[in-house]
Design a protein around this motif. Structure first.
Motif, PDB file in Angstrom:
ATOM      1  N   ALA A   1       0.832  -1.203   0.000  1.00  0.00           N
ATOM      2  CA  ALA A   1       0.000   0.000   0.000  1.00  0.00           C
ATOM      3  C   ALA A   1       0.867   1.254   0.000  1.00  0.00           C
ATOM      4  O   ALA A   1       0.615   2.212  -0.734  1.00  0.00           O
ATOM      5  N   THR A   2       1.912   1.258   0.825  1.00  0.00           N
ATOM      6  CA  THR A   2       2.771   2.430   0.910  1.00  0.00           C
ATOM      7  C   THR A   2       3.523   2.662  -0.405  1.00  0.00           C
ATOM      8  O   THR A   2       3.630   3.778  -0.888  1.00  0.00           O
ATOM      9  N   PHE A   3       4.007   1.556  -0.967  1.00  0.00           N
ATOM     10  CA  PHE A   3       4.716   1.634  -2.235  1.00  0.00           C
ATOM     11  C   PHE A   3       3.823   2.284  -3.291  1.00  0.00           C
ATOM     12  O   PHE A   3       4.219   3.234  -3.966  1.00  0.00           O
ATOM     13  N   LEU A   4       2.574   1.818  -3.387  1.00  0.00           N
ATOM     14  CA  LEU A   4       1.663   2.339  -4.406  1.00  0.00           C
ATOM     15  C   LEU A   4       1.333   3.807  -4.166  1.00  0.00           C
ATOM     16  O   LEU A   4       1.370   4.625  -5.078  1.00  0.00           O
ATOM     17  N   VAL A   5       1.001   4.156  -2.919  1.00  0.00           N
ATOM     18  CA  VAL A   5       0.584   5.537  -2.651  1.00  0.00           C
ATOM     19  C   VAL A   5       1.759   6.486  -2.882  1.00  0.00           C
ATOM     20  O   VAL A   5       1.600   7.590  -3.379  1.00  0.00           O
ATOM     21  N   LEU A   6       2.961   6.013  -2.578  1.00  0.00           N
ATOM     22  CA  LEU A   6       4.128   6.879  -2.789  1.00  0.00           C
ATOM     23  C   LEU A   6       4.396   7.119  -4.272  1.00  0.00           C
ATOM     24  O   LEU A   6       4.792   8.211  -4.661  1.00  0.00           O
TER      25      LEU A   6
END
Lengths: 329, 501, 156
Positions: free
Chosen positions: C103-108
C-alpha cells in the motif's frame, strides 16, 4: 533518476524480503512459530497492563516466541473485545482485560460482541481487592459513622469512584439500597483521580481498588473503613469486611486472559498450561502481591467459563437492582 | 539539611558510569521519538519496559525519565520544520516556529527552543528538588471547581490568541470541545455521538486531528500552486539565534519557565496549558502583538521553555503522592511498580536513592540533550533544502505512519485525511486551527470538572466563586474576555460609522 | 465576498445543531444532576449563537478582506489536491488488505508522480527506496506493528 538503480533497488528489496521470511516457510503444526500479540484493554502502566506484561514476559520463555504486548484501551475494555471477536482465531492474538467487558459492560452499554459466546477464556489471573477509604482526619472513625452521617444528611455524603458501573460504584449503590440511605456519587476516571480528590478533601470518601489507597493507608494519610469482600486483609485485622458488617453480596473484579472463539483446542490447552505455570512463578506472585491481587491461583478451562457465566448472570440482576441498566433500544 | 545529604546521595548514584550511560540512552531515544511521528514517550517507555527488568530499578527509571524529557526537546522539531505538532504541548510552537522556518530562520527557532528547553529544564529540576514536598500538598487543593476555573482561564486566553475575528476563534474552540465529547462519556460510561462506529467509542484521536489540521492541510496549500519552489526561503541565514533574537527571547524564557513549572504540577494537561498560557502572556506583553503568528521568536521561546519546565513539575505529584500528572507519568508509575517500588509518600523514606538519583540525573540529561540537539540543527535545516516534490510525499508518509501507529488502526488515517481537508478549507475561510486543537485537548477534563463540580454543589454555580483559587482564576478569565470585548466594541463602532458614510 | 463566510457559518450552525439534537436524545438531565448530554448541548447552542454572530458581523460590518473564496479557489490546481486526498483515502481503505509494504509503495508512486511530473522510473524507484527505509526503521528498529495484509503468510 536512472532506471537501473531503481530496478536494482526493487530486486534488492525482494531479495531482502525473501531472506527475512525464509524461516517461516517451513511452518509446521508446531505452535508457536511467530510472535504472539497480547492485546491489553487498558492503558499502559495500569494494573491490567502490568499483569499482562509480567505474565507475558515469563510465558514467552516457555513458548519460545516473543509475546508483543499492545495496548488498545477504550470503553473499559469493550473496544478491545469488539476487536478480539473478529480477530483470526489462530492463537497468535490474545487479550488481557479485567472481566468488566465480559460480565458488566454488556448490561450497561450496547456492546458489539456476545461476551459469553465469542471468546475462549484462558486463565483468570486473580481478583482485585477493593475498599472504602476516608481521610485520616475524617470524623468517620468506623464504617457505621459514615452510614449514620448519610442517614441524618440524605444526599450530603459525597464519595468518589473510578467511574460509573465499576464494581466499587456498584457496591456503594447496593449498600445505599440495603441501608436505605442516599449518597452523592462523584465519578472520576480511574482510581488515581478519585484518590487525588479524596486526599485534597474534595470528596468525603472514596470507594476504589486497593492499588489507589494502599500506600496512603500504610503512610497513615488515609483510613480504610471497609473491605469490599468477605476475605479480610493481612496486617489489618481490625478492618471489617462486607461479611462482618452484614452485607450478603460481593462485587469482585478479575484480571483475565482470553482468546477469540474457535482457536484450535491443542493451542488453547498449551496456552492454559503455559500461563498457569507462569502465574505460579515467584516473579508473578510478587507482581500480583504488589498489585493487590487476591486468589492468584490459575482458574482455567470449563471451571473458569462457569465462573464467568455466573458472574455475568449475577451482575445482570445486580445492575437491574441498582437501576443502572442500559436503555432498551 | 536533609535535602543536601539527599542531593549528595543522588549525585553519587546518578554519576556512576552505568547510570550516565542509561541516562544518555534515554535522552537519545527520547530525542529520536520526539521527532518521529506517532511513537510518543508513552509507547516507547512501555515498549522498553520488559527490557529493563534485569536492570537496577534506579537505572531503569533514569533512562525512562530521560526518554520523557528528551521527547519534549525533540517534539518541537517537526512543529518548526513542517508545521506538524509532535504532541499537544508543541501545538503553539507551530504558530510562529513554522513561519520562522519559512523565512529562513529555522535554525534560530530550533536553537532558541533547544536553549530555552535547556534553561527551563534545568531550573525545573532545581525547583523540583527544593519544592517537591510543599508543592505537592498545594496541588491537592485543586479539586474539580478549581480545574474548571483554570480551564476557563485557559479558554479565555485561547480566544485572546486569535489573530482574526474573536467570534471565529470562539467558534473553533467550541467545535474542538464538541469533537472532544465524541466517545464514551467519562461520567456515565455511555457512548455519545459515535454514529454507531466502534472506533469512535474511544473518541477521535488527538494525533490524527493535529496532523490533519496542521500537517496535511499545509501540504495541500503548498501543492495547489502550479510551481511552488519557494515554500521555504532558499537562503538560510545563520544556524543559531543572533544577538537581537537572544535579547528578545530572554524574558519569554524566564516567564515560560515559571509558568511551566507551576502548571506542570497539576494533574492533566499541565504542559499543554502552560505552553499556550505562556504564548498568551508573551503576546499580551509584546509591543507588537499583531505580529504574533508571522514568525516572532518570543512565540517560540516562551512556550518551549514552559513545556520543558512542566516536565520537572510533572514529577512532583508522581514521586511525592504517587499521582501521575499525565499519561507518560502513569506509564512511569507502572514501571516503578514493576520494579517493586511504590511511588508516593513512602518512596522517599524507603528508597531515597531512587528519588534523588533520578532527580539529579536530570541535570546530566539536560546537558546531554543540549549537546545532542545543537549539532542536529544543521541537519534539520538541510531537510528544508530537499525539493518540495520529494519532501512532501515524505511528510505525508510521516503523517500516515504516525496516525496509524497510535492505535494500530487505519481508521485514524481516514480521520487524519478528513481533518486535512477540513484544515485546508478552514484556511480558505480564515478560521484558525490552534483554538480548535487546544479546546479539543481540554474538553474532556473541562466537562468532567464541570459536572463533578455541579454534583458536589448540588447544581449551584456559586461553587466556582466561593473557593479562593477558582474565584481568582474565574475572575482573571472574565477580566481577560472583557479586556478583549471592550476595545473590540470600541473598534467596531467607528467602522460602522465609516461604512454608513 | 460574503458567500464563503455565510456558507462556513451555516456549516458550523449545522454542526452545532447535530450535536444539540443528539444531546437531547441521550438525555440532558438537570443542572444539579447533569446528564451526558447537558454540556454538549450547551456547547452546541453556544456554537450556533457565535456562528449567527459571525453572520451578523459579516453583514453589518461589510467586512471585505476575509473569506474571499472566489479568488482563493480559482486558478488553483484542484486536480492535484483531489488526487492527493483521494489517494490518501484509498490508502486508509486498502492498508489492512494490501499490507503496509504494498500500500505504501503504491501511494508513494502516486504522490511522487502526480504533482511534480516526475518520470515513472524515478517515482517507482524513490517509492521503493522510501518504503524499504521506513519499513526497516519502524518495523525492525522501532518494533512498530505495521499491518502485513496479504503478505501475512510471509510472516512479515
Amino acid at each position: 533518476m536512472n532506471a537501473k538503480p531503481a530496478i536494482s533497488v526493487v530486486v534488492a528489496l525482494i531479495a531482502l524480503m525473501l531472506a527475512l521470511t525464509a524461516p517461516c516457510w517451513s511452518a509446521d503444526a508446531k505452535y508457536p512459530t511467530k510472535p504472539i500479540h497480547m492485546w491489553v484493554g487498558f492503558a499502559a502502566g495500569g494494573s491490567t497492563d502490568i499483569c499482562a506484561r509480567s505474565v507475558s514476559a515469563i510465558a514467552e520463555k516457555s513458548l519460545g516466541q516473543p509475546i508483543v504486548v499492545e495496548n488498545k484501551p477504550g470503553g473499559g475494555g469493550a473496544l478491545l473485545l469488539g476487536l478480539l471477536a473478529s480477530a483470526t482465531p489462530d492463537g497468535y492474538t490474545l487479550a488481557t482485560t479485567s472481566d468488566t467487558p465480559y460480565t458488566r459492560a454488556p448490561h450497561l452499554i450496547n456492546v458489539k460482541y456476545n461476551s459469553m459466546e465469542d471468546f475462549t477464556p484462558i486463565v483468570r489471573l486473580g481478583l482485585q481487592r477493593q475498599g472504602i477509604v476516608v481521610r485520616a482526619d475524617s470524623p468517620f472513625k468506623k464504617w457505621q459513622d459514615l452510614i449514620d452521617f448519610a442517614r441524618k444528611n440524605p444526599g450530603q455524603l459525597t464519595y468518589g469512584t473510578p467511574g460509573p458501573g465499576t464494581t466499587p460504584h456498584l457496591a456503594m449503590e447496593k449498600i445505599a439500597i440495603q441501608e436505605k440511605v442516599r449518597f452523592q456519587h462523584i465519578p472520576f476516571q480511574g482510581d488515581t483521580p478519585a484518590m487525588t480528590a479524596l486526599l485534597g478533601g474534595h470528596v468525603m470518601a472514596a470507594s476504589t481498588g486497593a492499588l489507589g489507597w494502599m500506600q496512603h493507608v500504610k503512610a497513615g494519610s488515609l483510613r480504610l473503613l471497609l473491605i469490599i469482600e468477605s476475605e479480610g486483609m493481612e496486617g489489618m485485622p481490625d478492618v471489617p469486611t462486607f461479611k462482618k458488617v452484614g452485607y450478603g453480596f460481593e462485587t469482585p473484579t478479575a484480571q483475565m486472559i482470553s482468546a477469540p472463539k474457535r482457536a484450535p483446542k491443542p493451542i488453547i490447552d498449551k496456552l492454559i498450561a503455559v500461563f498457569s505455570e507462569a502465574m505460579m512463578t515467584p516473579q508473578f506472585q510478587k507482581v500480583a502481591r504488589d498489585q493487590e491481587l487476591l486468589s492468584v491461583k490459575p482458574l482455567a478451562g470449563a471451571d473458569f467459563q462457569k465462573w464467568l457465566q455466573s458472574q455475568y448472570n449475577m451482575y445482570g440482576t445486580f445492575i437491574k437492582e441498582v437501576g443502572l441498566q442500559k436503555e432498551a433500544k | 539539611m536533609e535535602i543536601f545529604s539527599g542531593i549528595l546521595q543522588g549525585f553519587t548514584t546518578s554519576l556512576s558510569i552505568t547510570n550516565l550511560v542509561y541516562c544518555f540512552i534515554g535522552v537519545f531515544i527520547g530525542t529520536l521519538i520526539g521527532v518521529l511521528p506517532g511513537i510518543g514517550p508513552v509507547g516507547t517507555i512501555s515498549l522498553l519496559l520488559p527490557a529493563t527488568f534485569r536492570v537496577e530499578p534506579v537505572s531503569a527509571i533514569i533512562m525512562m525519565a530521560g526518554i520523557y524529557y528528551g521527547a519534549m526537546y525533540g517534539g518541537s522539531t517537526t512543529s518548526i520544520l513542517v508545521n506538524i505538532p509532535g504532541e499537544a504541548a508543541s501545538v503553539v510552537t507551530c504558530l510562529d516556529g513554522y513561519q520562522m522556518a519559512r523565512k529562513g530562520r529555522a535554525g534560530a527557532a530550533l536553537g532558541i527552543s533547544a536553549f530555552g528547553s535547556f534553561i527551563a529544564g534545568t531550573v525545573g529540576v532545581v525547583a523540583l528538588m527544593f519544592l517537591a514536598y510543599p508543592l505537592a500538598k498545594l496541588a491537592l487543593n485543586f479539586g474539580p471547581p478549581e480545574y474548571f476555573a483554570l480551564m476557563c482561564l485557559g479558554l479565555a486566553i485561547l480566544t485572546y490568541l486569535a489573530r482574526g475575528s474573536m467570534l471565529k476563534a470562539l467558534s473553533m474552540a467550541l467545535v474542538g470541545l464538541l469533537l472532544s465529547f465524541i466517545g464514551i462519556d467519562g461520567i456515565t460510561g455511555l457512548p455519545r455521538f459515535t454514529m454507531g462506529m466502534v472506533h469512535l467509542m474511544d473518541g477521535v484521536g488527538l494525533v490524527p486531528i493535529a496532523m490533519g489540521l496542521f500537517g496535511i492541510s499545509e501540504v495541500l496549500l503548498n501543492l495547489e500552486e502550479v510551481v511552488r519552489r519557494d515554500v521555504f526561503a532558499t537562503e538560510i541565514k545563520g544556524l543559531l539565534p543572533n544577538r537581537e533574537e537572544w535579547r528578545r527571547s530572554k524574558w519569554p524564557i524566564v516567564r515560560g519557565t515559571i509558568i511551566g513549572f507551576f502548571l506542570g504540577i497539576l494533574p492533566g494537561g499541565g504542559a499543554v496549558i502552560s505552553s499556550f498560557i505562556s504564548y498568551g502572556v508573551e503576546k499580551k506583553l509584546s509591543k507588537t502583538p499583531e505580529k504574533f503568528g508571522t514568525g516572532m521568536i518570543e512565540g517560540v521561546a516562551g512556550p518551549e521553555s514552559a513545556n520543558n519546565a512542566a516536565v520537572g513539575g510533572a514529577f512532583i505529584p508522581l514521586f511525592t503522592l504517587g499521582i501521575p500528572a499525565n499519561v507518560t507519568m502513569a506509564v512511569l508509575l507502572g514501571a516503578l511498580m514493576i520494579h517493586g517500588l511504590t511511588p508516593g509518600p513512602m518512596l522517599l523514606k524507603e528508597h531515597p536513592e531512587v528519588f534523588w538519583g533520578t532527580v539529579t540525573s536530570m541535570y546530566m540529561g539536560n546537558v546531554m540533550l543540549l549537546a545532542l540537539n545543537l549539532p542536529l540543527i544543521g541537519l534539520w535545516v538541510k531537510v528544508l533544502k530537499i525539493p518540495y516534490g520529494i519532501l512532501f510525499p515524505l511528510i505525508i508518509l510521516f503523517c500516515l505512519i504516525g496516525a496509524y501507529s497510535i492505535n494500530n488502526t487505519a481508521f485514524d488515517i481516514g480521520v487524519m485525511v478528513i481533518f486535512g481537508l477540513i484544515g485546508y478549507l478552514m484556511k480558505k475561510f480564515d478560521y484558525e486551527g490552534a483554538p480548535l486543537l487546544l479546546a479539543f485537548v481540554l474538553g474532556p477534563m473541562m466537562e468532567q470538572a464541570l459536572r463533578q463540580s455541579l454534583l458536589l454543589s448540588h447544581g449551584s454555580f456559586a461553587i466556582f466563586f466561593t473557593r479562593p483559587i477558582s474565584a481568582v482564576a474565574m475572575g482573571l478569565a472574565v477580566a481577560l474576555i472583557l479586556s478583549y470585548f471592550l476595545p473590540f466594541l470600541r473598534r467596531k463602532r467607528p467602522n460602522l460609522e465609516e461604512d454608513s458614510v | 465576498m460574503k458567500t464563503g463566510e455565510l456558507f462556513s457559518s451555516l456549516l458550523l450552525i449545522l454542526f452545532g445543531a447535530l450535536f444539540c439534537r443528539s444531546s437531547l436524545h441521550i438525555g440532558i438531565g438537570s443542572i444539579g444532576a447533569p446528564g451526558p448530554g447537558l454540556i454538549p448541548f450547551g456547547t452546541g447552542a453556544l456554537l450556533i449563537l457565535f456562528s449567527l454572530g459571525t453572520i451578523v458581523e459579516v453583514i453589518v460590518t461589510k467586512r471585505a478582506e476575509a473569506g474571499n473564496s472566489a479568488v482563493l479557489f480559482s486558478g488553483r490546481r484542484w486536480g492535484v489536491i483531489l488526487a492527493v486526498l483521494a489517494s490518501l483515502f484509498a490508502y486508509a481503505l486498502v492498508l489492512n488488505f494490501l499490507g503496509f509494504l504494498l500500500a505504501t509503495f503504491l501511494v508513494l508512486i502516486i504522490l511522487f508522480k502526480i504533482p511534480e511530473r516526475q518520470s515513472w522510473k524515478g517515482a517507482v524507484g524513490m517509492a521503493a527506496l522510501t518504503t524499504a527505509c521506513t519499513y526497516a526503521l519502524f518495523a525492525y528498529a522501532l518494533q512498530s506493528s505495521l499491518p502485513s495484509g496479504i503478505f501475512e503468510f510471509l510472516g512479515l
